[in-house]
Design an enzyme around this catalytic site. Sequence first.
Site, PDB file in Angstrom:
ATOM      1  N   ASP A   1     -89.210  29.372  -8.954  1.00  0.00           N
ATOM      2  CA  ASP A   1     -89.744  30.229  -9.988  1.00  0.00           C
ATOM      3  C   ASP A   1     -88.696  30.215 -11.117  1.00  0.00           C
ATOM      4  OD1 ASP A   1     -91.045  32.699 -11.097  1.00  0.00           O
ATOM      5  OD2 ASP A   1     -89.123  33.556 -10.502  1.00  0.00           O
TER       6      ASP A   1
ATOM      7  N   ASP B   1     -88.221  32.916 -14.116  1.00  0.00           N
ATOM      8  CA  ASP B   1     -87.640  34.167 -14.600  1.00  0.00           C
ATOM      9  C   ASP B   1     -87.099  35.024 -13.458  1.00  0.00           C
ATOM     10  OD1 ASP B   1     -88.364  34.023 -17.547  1.00  0.00           O
ATOM     11  OD2 ASP B   1     -90.271  33.594 -16.549  1.00  0.00           O
TER      12      ASP B   1
ATOM     13  N   ARG C   1     -99.518  59.034   7.302  1.00  0.00           N
ATOM     14  CA  ARG C   1     -98.563  58.801   6.230  1.00  0.00           C
ATOM     15  C   ARG C   1     -99.233  58.175   5.015  1.00  0.00           C
ATOM     16  NH1 ARG C   1     -94.695  60.996   7.272  1.00  0.00           N
ATOM     17  NH2 ARG C   1     -93.803  60.524   5.272  1.00  0.00           N
TER      18      ARG C   1
ATOM     19  N   ARG D   1     -96.521  51.570 -19.412  1.00  0.00           N
ATOM     20  CA  ARG D   1     -96.868  50.258 -18.826  1.00  0.00           C
ATOM     21  C   ARG D   1     -97.526  49.360 -19.879  1.00  0.00           C
ATOM     22  NH1 ARG D   1     -97.407  46.185 -16.594  1.00  0.00           N
ATOM     23  NH2 ARG D   1     -95.202  46.177 -16.965  1.00  0.00           N
TER      24      ARG D   1
ATOM     25  N   ASP E   1     -96.026  45.883 -21.329  1.00  0.00           N
ATOM     26  CA  ASP E   1     -96.881  44.698 -21.219  1.00  0.00           C
ATOM     27  C   ASP E   1     -97.005  44.019 -22.587  1.00  0.00           C
ATOM     28  OD1 ASP E   1     -98.571  43.106 -19.589  1.00  0.00           O
ATOM     29  OD2 ASP E   1    -100.277  43.964 -20.648  1.00  0.00           O
TER      30      ASP E   1
ATOM     31  N   LYS F   1     -89.608  37.487 -26.241  1.00  0.00           N
ATOM     32  CA  LYS F   1     -89.414  36.024 -26.142  1.00  0.00           C
ATOM     33  C   LYS F   1     -88.831  35.453 -27.426  1.00  0.00           C
ATOM     34  CE  LYS F   1     -92.207  35.559 -22.220  1.00  0.00           C
ATOM     35  NZ  LYS F   1     -93.301  36.284 -21.676  1.00  0.00           N
TER      36      LYS F   1
ATOM     37  N   ASN G   1     -94.784  31.788 -14.300  1.00  0.00           N
ATOM     38  CA  ASN G   1     -95.861  32.453 -15.039  1.00  0.00           C
ATOM     39  C   ASN G   1     -95.616  32.407 -16.539  1.00  0.00           C
ATOM     40  OD1 ASN G   1     -97.263  33.017 -12.766  1.00  0.00           O
ATOM     41  ND2 ASN G   1     -96.835  35.216 -12.727  1.00  0.00           N
ATOM     42  N   SER G   2     -94.398  32.062 -16.941  1.00  0.00           N
ATOM     43  CA  SER G   2     -94.125  31.943 -18.378  1.00  0.00           C
ATOM     44  C   SER G   2     -94.888  30.752 -18.934  1.00  0.00           C
ATOM     45  CB  SER G   2     -92.624  31.734 -18.607  1.00  0.00           C
ATOM     46  OG  SER G   2     -91.942  32.943 -18.413  1.00  0.00           O
TER      47      SER G   2
ATOM     48  N   ASP H   1     -88.223  35.417  -7.022  1.00  0.00           N
ATOM     49  CA  ASP H   1     -87.570  36.731  -7.047  1.00  0.00           C
ATOM     50  C   ASP H   1     -88.560  37.855  -6.782  1.00  0.00           C
ATOM     51  OD1 ASP H   1     -88.718  36.149  -9.787  1.00  0.00           O
ATOM     52  OD2 ASP H   1     -88.169  38.260 -10.036  1.00  0.00           O
TER      53      ASP H   1
HETATM   54  N1  LIG Z   1     -97.681  40.414 -19.734  1.00  0.00           N
HETATM   55  C1  LIG Z   1     -96.617  40.742 -18.991  1.00  0.00           C
HETATM   56  N2  LIG Z   1     -95.759  39.788 -18.642  1.00  0.00           N
HETATM   57  C2  LIG Z   1     -94.705  40.149 -17.915  1.00  0.00           C
HETATM   58  C3  LIG Z   1     -94.462  41.458 -17.509  1.00  0.00           C
HETATM   59  N3  LIG Z   1     -93.323  41.496 -16.775  1.00  0.00           N
HETATM   60  C4  LIG Z   1     -92.859  40.242 -16.746  1.00  0.00           C
HETATM   61  N4  LIG Z   1     -93.667  39.421 -17.437  1.00  0.00           N
HETATM   62  C5  LIG Z   1     -93.553  37.993 -17.709  1.00  0.00           C
HETATM   63  O1  LIG Z   1     -93.860  37.288 -16.537  1.00  0.00           O
HETATM   64  C6  LIG Z   1     -93.174  36.055 -16.551  1.00  0.00           C
HETATM   65  C7  LIG Z   1     -92.474  35.883 -15.196  1.00  0.00           C
HETATM   66  O2  LIG Z   1     -92.321  34.546 -14.972  1.00  0.00           O
HETATM   67  P1  LIG Z   1     -91.841  33.920 -13.558  1.00  0.00           P
HETATM   68  O3  LIG Z   1     -91.015  32.739 -13.949  1.00  0.00           O
HETATM   69  O4  LIG Z   1     -91.050  34.936 -12.848  1.00  0.00           O
HETATM   70  O5  LIG Z   1     -93.088  33.521 -12.835  1.00  0.00           O
HETATM   71  C8  LIG Z   1     -92.180  36.101 -17.697  1.00  0.00           C
HETATM   72  O6  LIG Z   1     -92.696  35.346 -18.781  1.00  0.00           O
HETATM   73  C9  LIG Z   1     -92.154  37.553 -18.087  1.00  0.00           C
HETATM   74  O7  LIG Z   1     -91.918  37.755 -19.451  1.00  0.00           O
HETATM   75  C10 LIG Z   1     -95.398  42.446 -17.890  1.00  0.00           C
HETATM   76  O8  LIG Z   1     -95.264  43.647 -17.577  1.00  0.00           O
HETATM   77  N5  LIG Z   1     -96.459  42.054 -18.635  1.00  0.00           N
HETATM   78 MG   LIG Z   2     -89.682  35.464 -11.467  1.00  0.00          MG
END
Ligand SMILES: Nc1nc2c(ncn2[C@@H]2O[C@H](COP(=O)(O)O)[C@@H](O)[C@H]2O)c(=O)[nH]1
Ligand SMILES: [Mg+2]
Length: 532
Positions: free
Chosen positions: A92, A94, A184, A235, A239, A248, A284-285, A403
């Site tokens: 991964d 981030d 619980r 939140r 986000d 970024k 996810n980035s 992570d």
């Molecule tokens: N839209 C949102 N994106 C979020 C949030 N918290 C984290 N992030 C983004 O997710 C990816 C994580 O990437 P990975 O490499 O760990 O898979 C990174 O781009 C963060 O900026 C959120 O609350 N909302």
């Molecule tokens: Mg990560």
Amino acid sequence: MRILKRPLAAAFPFPALSSLAASHVSNVRDLFCRRGYSSPACKKTTEEWLMDVKKKPRIWSSPVGDKEIELVNRIFCNRSLNMKSIVAVGFDMDYTLAQYKPETFEAMAYEGTVKKLVTKLGYPTEMLNWRFDWEYMVRGLVLDKKRGNILKMDRHKYVKVAYHGFKEMPKEDKSKTYGHTLIRDAFDEPEYALLDTLFSLAEAYLFAQLVDMKDNYPGKFTREIDYVHMYKDVRAAVDMCHRDGTLKKMVAQNPGKYINEDLSIVPMVKMLRESGRSVFLVTNSLWDYTNVVMNFLCGDNILEAGLPCKYDWIENFDLVITGSSKPGFFLEENRANLFQIDPESGMLQNTDNGLLIPRIGVTLQEPSSKELKGGKVFQGGNVAHLHKLLGIASSSQVLYVGDHIYGDILRSKKVLGWRTMLVVPELEKEVQLLSETKRTRKDLRNLRRERDLIEDQIHHLNLSLKFQDFDDRHNHKHYFLLKELEAKRDKVRQSHQLAQRGVHEKFHKVWGQLMKTGYQNSRFAHQHRIVS
Ligand SMILES: Nc1nc2c(ncn2[C@@H]2O[C@H](COP(=O)(O)O)[C@@H](O)[C@H]2O)c(=O)[nH]1
Ligand SMILES: [Mg+2]
């Protein structure tokens, strides 16, 4: 298991070369074929690789001479993993390869969130003067959205530490609210929020500040608002900071300010590939941001405005999947399309299971080396695409390092059967302190034993007094002894409690040791034990 921000590669175990399995060698041959070698070239390169691998000393695989690997550089295992069976290692990005500096990165997230709350959602302007203590919140805590409380619980989900905003809850309130439920509480979403990623520490801190403000200065809010809505707003604002480029853009301008440099990543990845394994990235980035971060970590190219971008870092990986939407990515029935990314333009191109679909009228050329490089970078898709592109026959041949317990580990391991490794950077401090407090913890165990012993004696004495027929003189003597023991027990109990609090405070002034709650494993430790 955890990996530190620096010596990520420190303790990857490799099979003894003499015992390189035939299947492993054949996997390597397949890998060279997939990298575009012709059949004879594949055979020759595999033979050369084998010779080379046999000659080379294996860096990192074991300590040099009789020198031990330092405690903080070790990898901890919950179950054994035979690296011989692993043909692909994935990462991964981030908070795994890229360790953000919370004092700058999370502080920026905090400030961006406050600005959005004030300017877009009408929260009090004085919030703009609030400060963020990046060391206050820790992972593993649970937010009770309805009550405005922050909780730390043990593995049985007993709440052991509870704060309302920043105020410690009196013991009676805590037990009244959380202590007596026969069935619980699950302490899960949607009523509760789990701090399971380092990304959520800033929002938890802001939530606690808002709870305090609402309790002490309700008039500051222009509308009637409850804790649940406050949490929802926080939140949404966090986000938005992640989505709209607030964070970024700043990282891209100066990655070194926000991310720890890690010079061991490239050698580690090279070593893994030289051992014949494929190495991949699933994040996810999205592509543009991934390129910024990976250039900082793996290239010597900080992307400066006006200078041409470089993509050399891609060569360290067999496959890069961005915008993966984990954990959905791990579901084989997930039908997300896999797009190939042109690294230079960032354009997405359609693929059929990873093979580029030419646009109408365009004939695909034999891939040049440049195109081969480009053909490794994708967006979306699912785990079946990844298996196909890397030629993975069985899920158990993949080791994935992440992570996020839910995003990276839970599904990939439980549903898919990948082997998993969790990065817990907090362990660096935790194991160091464990070693420093060894003596005090031993004293603590002795005090606990002493307390248990006295409690046993009291119990026996009580039974004797109840069921045995003593004369008055004996009764009096037993009664006197009982009172003496009870006083002693109270003293020992108090000393034990004080000492235990003292030890916990060495780890964290408010929340104590990350992996323990009181004497029990913490819920955080328990979750790690189950899934990683
Ligand atoms: N839209 C949102 N994106 C979020 C949030 N918290 C984290 N992030 C983004 O997710 C990816 C994580 O990437 P990975 O490499 O760990 O898979 C990174 O781009 C963060 O900026 C959120 O609350 N909302
Ligand atoms: Mg990560």
